[in-house]
Design a protein around this motif. Structure first.
Motif, PDB file in Angstrom:
ATOM      1  N   ILE A 108       4.948  -3.769   4.168  1.00 26.59           N
ATOM      2  CA  ILE A 108       4.677  -2.469   4.768  1.00 26.59           C
ATOM      3  C   ILE A 108       5.393  -1.416   3.936  1.00 26.59           C
ATOM      4  O   ILE A 108       6.295  -1.734   3.150  1.00 26.59           O
ATOM      5  CB  ILE A 108       5.168  -2.469   6.251  1.00 26.59           C
ATOM      6  CG1 ILE A 108       4.616  -1.293   7.049  1.00 26.59           C
ATOM      7  CG2 ILE A 108       6.697  -2.497   6.310  1.00 26.59           C
ATOM      8  CD1 ILE A 108       4.930  -1.378   8.555  1.00 26.59           C
ATOM      9  N   PRO A 118      -0.408   5.338  10.007  1.00 29.94           N
ATOM     10  CA  PRO A 118      -0.197   4.738   8.679  1.00 29.94           C
ATOM     11  C   PRO A 118      -0.420   5.700   7.515  1.00 29.94           C
ATOM     12  O   PRO A 118      -1.124   6.703   7.639  1.00 29.94           O
ATOM     13  CB  PRO A 118      -1.229   3.598   8.650  1.00 29.94           C
ATOM     14  CG  PRO A 118      -2.290   4.011   9.603  1.00 29.94           C
ATOM     15  CD  PRO A 118      -1.622   4.840  10.667  1.00 29.94           C
ATOM     16  N   LEU A 164       7.484  -6.398  11.921  1.00 27.66           N
ATOM     17  CA  LEU A 164       6.234  -6.750  11.247  1.00 27.66           C
ATOM     18  C   LEU A 164       5.595  -7.996  11.833  1.00 27.66           C
ATOM     19  O   LEU A 164       4.406  -8.264  11.617  1.00 27.66           O
ATOM     20  CB  LEU A 164       6.475  -6.970   9.745  1.00 27.66           C
ATOM     21  CG  LEU A 164       6.478  -5.727   8.857  1.00 27.66           C
ATOM     22  CD1 LEU A 164       7.544  -4.737   9.257  1.00 27.66           C
ATOM     23  CD2 LEU A 164       6.655  -6.125   7.394  1.00 27.66           C
TER      24      LEU A 164
END
Length: 234
Positions: free
Chosen positions: A108, A146, A231
């Motif tokens: 990420i 995001p 995550l």
């Protein structure tokens, strides 16, 4: 793999100046001491992966891996890497690292991972990281928005947030001027996002000398690793 309560996560933070690693338990608490290596120069994928492998070998047993990467990441593939090397563009970091470590890997953006370690999950929460570059992450009621990459947006005097507040700018203009710029950035971001809370992390957050607004909090650098457990919350 161990039973669920004993799953150990190797959390890795790739930065422009350092690569860090730590092992977390299932709740996100550290089980090991953080280890760090200088980011290899030039920071091409192969040498950075070798550095991660070296760090992993110092951290004992782990079952899975979380990686924070300084750029846009989609499905484990790194799409931008302004402060690393062009070789990262379109690089499938999750797959390559998984093959090298023989463990499942999730990747990420590094500021997103820092944010996951810092946020309360209430309202609009913005995270910025001050290091080699300028990272950013936005969360609404605990959900990540995001690929924000705000560091490369225009800020002032024809320059971006990163050009005005990254490490090169700090070294060029000194602490006092950099702190004044940071307060201007905080005021601009408050108007732009109307955030409930702003968290500031990264290696250069220690250089903040200004009195900050009450809804702005400095978070420790290790938060970038502690967010790695999130995550795997499916």
């Amino acid at each position: 793999m161990n039973n669920k309560e004993n799953i150990r996560t190797l959390s890795v933070d790739i930065g422009g100046s350092g690569v860090k690693a730590i092992v977390l338990d299932i709740t996100g608490n550290p089980l090991t001491q953080r280890s760090r290596l200088e980011t290899p120069q030039p920071p091409k994928p192969e040498v950075v992966i070798n550095a991660i492998k070296t760090l992993a070998s110092t951290q004992g047993e782990f079952d899975r891996v979380s990686v924070g990467f300084p750029g846009v990441v989609r499905n484990g593939v790194t799409e931008t890497a302004v402060n690393l090397d062009p070789g990262w563009i379109g690089f499938d970091l999750a797959t390559v690292l998984s093959n090298r470590l023989s463990k499942p890997v999730r990747v990420i953006n590094d500021a997103d991972m820092q944010g996951l370690g810092a946020i309360q999950g209430l309202g609009v929460e913005l995270v910025i990281t001050l290091g080699t570059g300028f990272g950013s992450a936005l969360f609404v009621d605990g959900k990540l928005v995001p690929n924000l990459e705000m560091g490369h947006h225009p800020f002032r005097k024809g320059e971006t947030y990163e050009e005005q507040l990254g490490r090169a700018a700090l070294e060029r203009v000194g602490d006092n001027k950099w702190n004044r710029r940071l307060l201007k950035a905080i005021a601009t971001l408050q108007r732009l996002f109307n955030y409930d809370s702003l968290y500031i992390g990264g290696g250069e957050a220690t250089r903040i000398k200004s009195q900050l607004p009450t809804n702005v909090k400095i978070i420790p650098n290790i938060t970038g690793l502690l967010g790695g457990i999130a995550l795997w919350r499916d």
